[in-house]
Design a protein around this motif. Structure first.
Motif, PDB file in Angstrom:
ATOM      1  N   SER A 120       3.113   1.144 -11.669  1.00 51.14           N
ATOM      2  CA  SER A 120       3.850   1.104 -10.400  1.00 51.14           C
ATOM      3  C   SER A 120       4.489  -0.267 -10.178  1.00 51.14           C
ATOM      4  O   SER A 120       3.853  -1.294 -10.378  1.00 51.14           O
ATOM      5  N   SER A 121       5.733  -0.267  -9.723  1.00 52.90           N
ATOM      6  CA  SER A 121       6.453  -1.518  -9.483  1.00 52.90           C
ATOM      7  C   SER A 121       6.232  -2.003  -8.057  1.00 52.90           C
ATOM      8  O   SER A 121       6.498  -1.277  -7.090  1.00 52.90           O
ATOM      9  N   PHE A 122       5.777  -3.234  -7.912  1.00 50.20           N
ATOM     10  CA  PHE A 122       5.563  -3.837  -6.599  1.00 50.20           C
ATOM     11  C   PHE A 122       6.883  -4.165  -5.905  1.00 50.20           C
ATOM     12  O   PHE A 122       6.929  -4.289  -4.681  1.00 50.20           O
ATOM     13  N   ALA A 123       7.966  -4.303  -6.670  1.00 51.18           N
ATOM     14  CA  ALA A 123       9.250  -4.686  -6.085  1.00 51.18           C
ATOM     15  C   ALA A 123       9.762  -3.657  -5.092  1.00 51.18           C
ATOM     16  O   ALA A 123      10.543  -3.972  -4.192  1.00 51.18           O
ATOM     17  N   PHE A 124       9.306  -2.406  -5.233  1.00 55.00           N
ATOM     18  CA  PHE A 124       9.850  -1.322  -4.418  1.00 55.00           C
ATOM     19  C   PHE A 124       9.015  -1.011  -3.176  1.00 55.00           C
ATOM     20  O   PHE A 124       9.383  -0.112  -2.401  1.00 55.00           O
ATOM     21  N   ILE A 125       7.911  -1.717  -2.966  1.00 56.26           N
ATOM     22  CA  ILE A 125       6.991  -1.350  -1.876  1.00 56.26           C
ATOM     23  C   ILE A 125       7.687  -1.326  -0.517  1.00 56.26           C
ATOM     24  O   ILE A 125       7.640  -0.319   0.205  1.00 56.26           O
ATOM     25  N   ALA A 126       8.322  -2.440  -0.142  1.00 54.40           N
ATOM     26  CA  ALA A 126       8.942  -2.532   1.191  1.00 54.40           C
ATOM     27  C   ALA A 126      10.038  -1.486   1.401  1.00 54.40           C
ATOM     28  O   ALA A 126      10.047  -0.792   2.434  1.00 54.40           O
ATOM     29  N   PRO A 127      10.990  -1.330   0.467  1.00 55.97           N
ATOM     30  CA  PRO A 127      12.036  -0.317   0.697  1.00 55.97           C
ATOM     31  C   PRO A 127      11.507   1.113   0.697  1.00 55.97           C
ATOM     32  O   PRO A 127      12.048   1.965   1.409  1.00 55.97           O
ATOM     33  N   ILE A 128      10.457   1.395  -0.091  1.00 55.10           N
ATOM     34  CA  ILE A 128       9.880   2.746  -0.076  1.00 55.10           C
ATOM     35  C   ILE A 128       9.285   3.049   1.295  1.00 55.10           C
ATOM     36  O   ILE A 128       9.489   4.125   1.866  1.00 55.10           O
ATOM     37  N   ILE A 129       8.549   2.086   1.851  1.00 55.46           N
ATOM     38  CA  ILE A 129       7.948   2.269   3.175  1.00 55.46           C
ATOM     39  C   ILE A 129       9.042   2.500   4.218  1.00 55.46           C
ATOM     40  O   ILE A 129       8.949   3.402   5.057  1.00 55.46           O
ATOM     41  N   ALA A 130      10.116   1.684   4.153  1.00 56.70           N
ATOM     42  CA  ALA A 130      11.213   1.823   5.111  1.00 56.70           C
ATOM     43  C   ALA A 130      11.917   3.156   4.959  1.00 56.70           C
ATOM     44  O   ALA A 130      12.231   3.836   5.953  1.00 56.70           O
ATOM     45  N   ALA A 131      12.170   3.574   3.711  1.00 60.91           N
ATOM     46  CA  ALA A 131      12.871   4.841   3.473  1.00 60.91           C
ATOM     47  C   ALA A 131      12.018   6.034   3.887  1.00 60.91           C
ATOM     48  O   ALA A 131      12.531   7.005   4.472  1.00 60.91           O
ATOM     49  N   ALA A 132      10.724   5.979   3.588  1.00 60.96           N
ATOM     50  CA  ALA A 132       9.834   7.081   3.964  1.00 60.96           C
ATOM     51  C   ALA A 132       9.748   7.223   5.487  1.00 60.96           C
ATOM     52  O   ALA A 132       9.693   8.328   6.022  1.00 60.96           O
ATOM     53  N   LYS A 133       9.746   6.080   6.166  1.00 59.00           N
ATOM     54  CA  LYS A 133       9.681   6.102   7.629  1.00 59.00           C
ATOM     55  C   LYS A 133      10.962   6.671   8.233  1.00 59.00           C
ATOM     56  O   LYS A 133      10.923   7.442   9.204  1.00 59.00           O
ATOM     57  N   ALA A 134      12.099   6.329   7.642  1.00 62.88           N
ATOM     58  CA  ALA A 134      13.385   6.762   8.191  1.00 62.88           C
ATOM     59  C   ALA A 134      13.804   8.150   7.723  1.00 62.88           C
ATOM     60  O   ALA A 134      14.408   8.917   8.493  1.00 62.88           O
ATOM     61  N   TYR A 135      13.489   8.513   6.482  1.00 64.85           N
ATOM     62  CA  TYR A 135      14.017   9.749   5.910  1.00 64.85           C
ATOM     63  C   TYR A 135      12.939  10.686   5.372  1.00 64.85           C
ATOM     64  O   TYR A 135      13.258  11.723   4.789  1.00 64.85           O
TER      65      TYR A 135
END
Length: 414
Positions: free
Chosen positions: A72-87
């Motif tokens: 798993s890539s740590f670089a994607f943590i913040a955008p995944i959380i934001a995208a999951a929350k929004a979409y």
């Protein structure tokens, strides 16, 4: 100077040795691989399954010439959380698949245009420090875990060190496994292991893959715009990892099998992972550390780890047992592994004879260090980029903009 080989990439150890050697890679990647889905709200068992499957896809694309494990890539943590929350989670999965497409686009560009532009954009003076800060930026996590039980962490790290330095024969090449098991047993004596999760878990169960649950990716541009651009930072990390692996195994992996194949393999692995409900993948520095420590470069060993990961995703009790490994034990292991990543980046600078007496080179390295270790946060509207990614991009820009002279290319020894 390359590490002395015990098993080279094409060689296959006998099964009695290959099995524990593969388990070492599983232990090295497990904590970080499982942490990302835990932080982003995705299923850890699915991620374990897709990390193994993605690694096998990666090795297939690269003809088994790059002994890397994909986690798993740590670089994607913040955008995944934001995208999951929004979409929603299904929208976020589409964004993750799009990140894999970005990898494929870079594959196509390199396949057509070659590597000359890569060497100009990503010279050692940039890649070496980036690899170092990948290790250094992870060290606070190792220390935080270790501080929750310093004695256990020191015992764990001590076992790894003793096995690596004083071990003989097979003992010398499984220090991570010995450290994990030994640290776990010591942690039991300290009352640091909670067995409740193991007792509650069933023995066998199918991972909740999206194709089984019906929660397939749902396309949304918003999630794509949030997650896909992060692939660029992950690609820079892959380039650094590939150079480090190449130095470790004494192969020019940038040309054979080629960076383009590495990026394609990583991209396809990420697309497959996201389609099945997992998170984006990247080559793992932890497992590069295992290669450097054990000097076992066999691709079959890494592929064996991938198969073990897939099988273990079906065994809920094992997953629960591994998750009971106390943080001090993980801290003791990662103190060694994260430090090894940073040290390998330093070795990359030394062996390339980067002249740090030259102000241009010194400035580039210094800025990358400060921004990366300091965890700089750069925002563009709703987008935020932090840590290694911005440091790498700014380092690349400095290398392209600052005028280069003969002194910059002169070996450091001159």
């Amino acid at each position: 100077m390359a590490f002395t080989k015990i098993y080279d990439i094409e060689q296959t150890p006998p099964f009695r040795k290959a099995l524990p050697l593969s388990f070492q890679h599983v232990f090295a990647m497990f904590g970080a691989t499982i942490l990302v889905p835990l932080l982003t709200g995705f299923d850890p068992s699915v991620t374990l399954f897709t990390s193994g499957l993605g690694t096998l896809v990666f090795h297939l694309v690269n003809k088994g010439k790059v002994p890397a494990y994909l986690g798993s890539s740590f670089a994607f943590i913040a955008p995944i959380i934001a995208a999951a929350k929004a979409y929603g989670a299904q929208g976020a999965l589409t964004g993750m698949m799009a990140a894999g497409v970005v990898y494929a686009l870079f594959f196509a560009i390199i396949a057509v245009a070659g590597l000359n532009w890569i060497n100009r954009v990503l010279p050692t003076v940039v890649v070496g420090p980036v690899v170092m800060i990948i290790g250094l930026s992870l060290t606070p996590t190792a220390i935080q875990e270790a501080e929750k039980g310093l004695l256990t962490a020191f015992v764990t790290a001590g076992i790894v060190i003793v096995a690596s330095v004083f071990g003989r024969g097979f003992i010398k090449i499984i220090p991570i496994l010995l450290g994990t098991v030994g640290g776990y047993l010591f942690a039991i004596t300290q009352g640091q292991v909670n067995f409740a999760a193991i007792n509650k878990a069933s023995w066998l169960a199918l991972p909740n893959l999206s194709i089984l649950t019906g929660h397939l990716p749902v396309f949304t541009w918003g999630a794509v715009s949030l997650i896909a651009p992060i692939a660029i930072a992950s690609i820079v990390e892959d380039v650094g990892h590939l150079l480090v692996i190449g130095d470790t195994v004494d192969r020019d992996l940038m040309h054979d099998p080629g960076l383009h194949r590495v990026l394609l393999g990583n991209g396809l692995a990420t697309i497959v992972a996201a389609f099945l409900g997992g998170v984006p993948e990247t080559t793992y520095g932890e497992n590069i550390g295992v290669l450097a420590i054990t000097r076992v470069f066999s691709a079959r060993v890494v592929q064996g780890a991938a198969v073990i990961a897939i099988l273990l995703s079906f065994v809920q009790k094992f997953g629960a047992a591994v998750q009971t490994i106390p943080e001090p034990v993980l801290g003791g292991i990662t103190i060694i592994l994260y430090g090894m990543i940073a040290s390998v980046g330093l070795r990359n600078l030394v062996e390339a004879k980067v002249n740090l007496a030259n102000n241009r080179n010194l400035l580039i390295v210094s800025v990358i260090f400060t921004l990366g270790v300091g965890g700089i946060l750069i925002k563009f509207g709703q987008y935020a980029f932090a840590g290694v990614g911005p440091a790498a991009v700014i380092g690349i820009l400095l290398n392209l903009v600052l005028p280069k002279d003969k002194e910059a290319d002169a070996p450091a020894s001159q």
